[in-house]
Design a protein around this motif. Structure first.
Motif, PDB file in Angstrom:
ATOM      1  N   LEU A 234       0.857  -1.185   0.000  1.00 43.50           N
ATOM      2  CA  LEU A 234       0.000   0.000   0.000  1.00 43.50           C
ATOM      3  C   LEU A 234       0.887   1.226   0.000  1.00 43.50           C
ATOM      4  CD1 LEU A 234      -1.623  -2.271   1.883  1.00 43.50           C
ATOM      5  CD2 LEU A 234      -3.262  -0.406   2.000  1.00 43.50           C
ATOM      6  N   VAL A 235       0.593   2.153  -0.892  1.00 45.96           N
ATOM      7  CA  VAL A 235       1.408   3.354  -1.064  1.00 45.96           C
ATOM      8  C   VAL A 235       0.520   4.579  -0.913  1.00 45.96           C
ATOM      9  CG1 VAL A 235       2.955   4.638  -2.578  1.00 45.96           C
ATOM     10  CG2 VAL A 235       2.934   2.125  -2.639  1.00 45.96           C
ATOM     11  N   ALA A 236       0.859   5.451   0.033  1.00 48.47           N
ATOM     12  CA  ALA A 236       0.171   6.732   0.166  1.00 48.47           C
ATOM     13  C   ALA A 236       0.789   7.716  -0.803  1.00 48.47           C
ATOM     14  CB  ALA A 236       0.275   7.258   1.597  1.00 48.47           C
ATOM     15  N   ALA A 237      -0.047   8.356  -1.612  1.00 51.34           N
ATOM     16  CA  ALA A 237       0.432   9.218  -2.689  1.00 51.34           C
ATOM     17  C   ALA A 237      -0.262  10.572  -2.619  1.00 51.34           C
ATOM     18  CB  ALA A 237       0.188   8.567  -4.042  1.00 51.34           C
ATOM     19  N   VAL A 243      -4.694   6.178  -2.205  1.00 54.40           N
ATOM     20  CA  VAL A 243      -3.784   5.119  -1.795  1.00 54.40           C
ATOM     21  C   VAL A 243      -3.721   4.111  -2.934  1.00 54.40           C
ATOM     22  CG1 VAL A 243      -3.402   3.223  -0.185  1.00 54.40           C
ATOM     23  CG2 VAL A 243      -4.259   5.419   0.658  1.00 54.40           C
ATOM     24  N   VAL A 244      -2.518   3.775  -3.342  1.00 49.67           N
ATOM     25  CA  VAL A 244      -2.323   2.783  -4.389  1.00 49.67           C
ATOM     26  C   VAL A 244      -2.133   1.424  -3.738  1.00 49.67           C
ATOM     27  CG1 VAL A 244      -0.850   2.040  -6.290  1.00 49.67           C
ATOM     28  CG2 VAL A 244      -1.335   4.473  -5.959  1.00 49.67           C
ATOM     29  N   LEU A 245      -2.912   0.463  -4.194  1.00 50.90           N
ATOM     30  CA  LEU A 245      -2.827  -0.898  -3.695  1.00 50.90           C
ATOM     31  C   LEU A 245      -2.194  -1.771  -4.777  1.00 50.90           C
ATOM     32  CD1 LEU A 245      -3.482  -3.046  -1.571  1.00 50.90           C
ATOM     33  CD2 LEU A 245      -5.768  -3.224  -2.580  1.00 50.90           C
ATOM     34  N   LEU A 246      -1.038  -2.335  -4.469  1.00 46.75           N
ATOM     35  CA  LEU A 246      -0.353  -3.255  -5.369  1.00 46.75           C
ATOM     36  C   LEU A 246      -0.545  -4.661  -4.824  1.00 46.75           C
ATOM     37  CD1 LEU A 246       2.963  -1.282  -6.029  1.00 46.75           C
ATOM     38  CD2 LEU A 246       0.910  -1.348  -7.453  1.00 46.75           C
ATOM     39  N   LEU A 247      -1.445  -5.403  -5.427  1.00 38.26           N
ATOM     40  CA  LEU A 247      -1.755  -6.756  -4.983  1.00 38.26           C
ATOM     41  C   LEU A 247      -0.706  -7.725  -5.522  1.00 38.26           C
ATOM     42  CD1 LEU A 247      -5.622  -6.739  -5.475  1.00 38.26           C
ATOM     43  CD2 LEU A 247      -4.356  -6.551  -3.325  1.00 38.26           C
ATOM     44  N   ALA A 261      -8.874   8.619  -1.166  1.00 39.67           N
ATOM     45  CA  ALA A 261      -8.669   8.983   0.240  1.00 39.67           C
ATOM     46  C   ALA A 261      -8.863  10.488   0.371  1.00 39.67           C
ATOM     47  CB  ALA A 261      -7.283   8.548   0.707  1.00 39.67           C
ATOM     48  N   GLY A 262      -8.306  11.095   1.421  1.00 34.92           N
ATOM     49  CA  GLY A 262      -8.424  12.532   1.604  1.00 34.92           C
ATOM     50  C   GLY A 262      -7.484  13.292   0.699  1.00 34.92           C
ATOM     51  N   PHE A 263      -7.440  14.607   0.871  1.00 34.33           N
ATOM     52  CA  PHE A 263      -6.620  15.463   0.031  1.00 34.33           C
ATOM     53  C   PHE A 263      -5.193  15.473   0.557  1.00 34.33           C
ATOM     54  CE2 PHE A 263      -5.884  19.925  -1.796  1.00 34.33           C
ATOM     55  CZ  PHE A 263      -5.499  19.396  -3.020  1.00 34.33           C
TER      56      PHE A 263
END
Length: 468
Positions: A234-237, A243-247, A261-263
Motif C-alpha cells: 500500500l502506497v500513500a500518494a 492510496v495505491v494498492l499493489l496486490l 482517500a483525503g486530500f
C-alpha cells in the motif's frame, strides 16, 4: 528544510469528556494535564522518590491542591510544573498508587553510521539471514538505498548502496516473491513508482524492478491485504489524493488498484478500526487536515467509511489499542505543530474528540510500541525541527506520562524501534537526513513486566512489515 506544505500554526483547545471511573475527567484529558509542562518521567505523587505512591503522599497532594501546603512539599504531585495541583494530577497520583509508577527509559549516547545523501525513511529487519536486525534507509537526494548489516553485536558495518527510483521517500522490508528471503520496496516520489529489490539472502540484492504507483508516492507498507498468502503493498500518494494498492501475485509482480482517500494523504496505516476483524486503512491527510477511514471489505477491497476532522494538518497516523478496551485508537503526527492528536475510540469505527499531546517540534512519523516492556503501548515520534525523539509512556487507559525527549541529530525524518543488540530492550534507530547518517541509541536491557488487562495491543493483522 522540510518539504511539507506550509500552513498557519493553530493550537487546539482540549475538550473534556466524561469517562467511566475517572471522576468526570477523561483519561485523555488527564494526558493533557500530565504533558503540559517540562519533560519529566517522575512518578506522579511520588514525593519521596522511592518509586511508589503511599496514602500519606496522596493526602499531601490533596493538601497542595487545596492550597493548605506549599507545592515544594511534593514537587512530583505538580506534574505540569504549574505551581499547583489540579484534579487530573490527583487522579494520576491515585492511579500510580493503585497500578504502580510508570517506569522510565534511558538510552546510550548516539552511535552514528554514514548513509547516502539525506536518508528520508528506514526499515529494520534481518536482511542477511543471521537473525540480527539490519537497517535499510531510503536516501531521497541520492536516489538509492543504504543497507547497513548488523555485525552481530548491535553495531553496523559500512553501508552498501543500491540504486532505486527518483526521490525514494518510503521503504519497507518484506518477502514479496515467496522465497523466504527479505526483499526491499521503496515508494519513489520523483518517479511516481515503486522499486522492488529482491534479496539474495546474504544482504545483497538484485537490480531494481519498477512498478507504476502514483504522483508523489510517499509512504509504503506491506501486508497480506487480500488474504491469499502473498504480500501486497500500500502506497500513500499525496499527488493523487489516494492510496495505491499493489496486490502481489506471489512472484514479485503486482496488480495495481487505486483507492480514494483525503486530500494529500501523506501516510497510511493498516489495522482493524471498525471491529469486524477485517483490516482497514487510515490515511493522514495534510491538505484537508483530517483522517480518512477506508473500511476493508475483505479480498483486497476498501470503501470510504468516515472522515475525522483535525485542526492541524496530519502527516502520519498509527493504530493501536491505547486505552485497554480491546478496540483500536488513533494517534497522529501533526508535523507543523509540536504536538500529536490522540483519538480514542467510541466503538464501530467512530472516535472521540481529538486531544492534543505536546511533544517536540515538527513531529512527523509517529509509532506505537511497548518501549519500556511493561505490556502497555507507548508513543514514539521523531521531531524533525527540534532534532530529537519524543517518548510518551502509556498508563494503559489512554493517559500518558510526561514526554521525555532524546537528542538524535539534525532533521530526524524517521525512527524505527528494534532490539538491535538483542538484550531484550527496544532501541532507537533514526534517519538524520541533514547529516546523512543513521543514529542509533541503544537502551539498557529490560526485563518484561506484566500488567494484566490494561493497554494490551490488539491481535496483530497479517502484516509483514511497516514503513518507518
Amino acid at each position: 528544510m522540510s518539504d511539507r506544505c506550509s500552513s498557519r500554526r493553530r493550537v487546539a483547545t482540549p475538550v473534556r469528556r466524561r469517562r467511566r471511573g475517572t471522576f468526570g475527567v477523561s483519561a485523555a484529558t488527564l494526558a493533557i494535564v500530565l504533558l503540559g509542562g517540562a519533560p519529566s518521567l517522575a512518578c506522579p505523587g511520588d514525593c519521596n522518590g522511592d518509586g511508589g505512591v503511599a496514602v500519606a503522599e496522596i493526602i499531601l497532594a490533596v493538601r497542595i491542591a487545596l492550597q493548605q501546603t506549599a507545592v515544594e512539599a511534593c514537587a512530583a504531585a505538580d506534574a505540569d510544573r504549574s505551581g499547583g495541583v489540579a484534579i487530573g494530577e490527583l487522579i494520576a497520583a491515585v492511579n500510580a498508587a493503585l497500578d504502580g509508577c510508570v517506569t522510565g527509559v534511558a538510552f546510550e549516547p548516539p552511535r552514528r553510521y554514514p548513509t547516502g545523501d539525506s536518508p528520508r525513511s528506514l526499515a529494520v529487519g534481518d536482511l542477511d539471514g543471521d537473525t540480527w536486525p539490519d537497517i535499510a534507509a531510503a536516501n531521497h537526494i541520492s536516489h538509492d538505498v543504504s543497507v547497513l548489516l548488523n555485525d552481530g553485536a548491535g553495531a553496523f558495518l559500512p553501508h552498501q548502496l543500491h540504486p532505486v527510483g527518483r526521490i525514494p521517500l518510503g521503504i519497507v522490508i518484506a518477502d514479496v516473491n515467496g522465497d523466504r528471503l527479505a526483499d526491499l520496496a521503496t515508494a519513489n516520489g520523483g518517479s511516481h513508482d515503486v522499486s522492488i529489490l529482491l534479496g539474495r539472502g546474504d544482504g545483497s540484492f538484485e537490480e531494481e524492478r519498477r512498478y507504476p504507483a502514483a504522483d508523489s508516492a510517499r509512504t509504503i507498507l506491506a501486508a497480506n491485504v487480500d488474504a491469499n498468502d502473498t504480500v501486497d503493498l500500500l502506497v500513500a500518494a499525496p499527488g493523487s489524493s489516494g492510496v495505491v494498492l499493489l496486490l502481489g501475485r506471489g512472484d514479485g509482480a503486482f496488480d495495481r488498484a487505486v483507492i480514494g482517500a483525503g486530500f494529500q494523504p501523506w501516510w497510511a496505516a493498516l489495522g482493524d478500526v471498525t471491529g469486524d476483524t477485517i483490516p482497514d486503512v487510515v490515511t493522514a491527510n495534510a491538505e484537508s487536515s483530517d483522517l480518512t477511514v477506508l473500511a476493508g471489505l475483505g479480498g483486497g477491497g476498501f470503501i470510504g467509511r468516515s472522515r475525522l476532522p483535525l485542526s492541524e494538518p496530519a502527516f502520519s497516523v498509527a493504530i493501536a489499542d491505547l486505552d485497554g478496551n480491546g478496540a483500536a485508537d488513533l494517534v497522529t503526527g501533526n508535523g507543523q505543530d509540536g504536538s500529536l492528536w490522540l483519538l480514542l475510540d467510541n466503538g464501530g469505527g467512530s472516535f472521540q474528540t481529538p486531544v492534543r499531546l505536546p511533544v517536540g517540534d515538527g513531529p512527523f512519523p509517529v509509532h506505537v510500541a511497548d518501549i519500556n516492556a511493561d505490556m502497555i503501548p507507548d508513543i514514539v515520534t521523531a521531531n524533525e525541527l527540534s532534532g530529537d525523539v519524543s517518548i510518551l509512556l502509556g498508563r494503559g487507559d489512554g493517559a500518558f506520562a510526561p514526554g521525555e525527549r532524546f537528542a538524535v541529530g539534525a532533521s530526524p525524518y524517521a525512527v524505527a524501534l528494534s532490539d538491535i543488540d538483542r538484550n531484550g530492550a527496544l532501541d532507537l534507530v533514526v534517519a538524520t537526513g541533514a547529516s546523512d547518517e543513521i543514529a542509533v541509541r541503544r537502551q539498557a536491557g529490560a526485563a518484561p513486566r506484566a500488567a494484566p488487562g490494561k493497554g494490551l495491543f490488539p491481535p496483530p493483522l497479517r502484516q509483514t512489515s511497516f514503513v518507518w
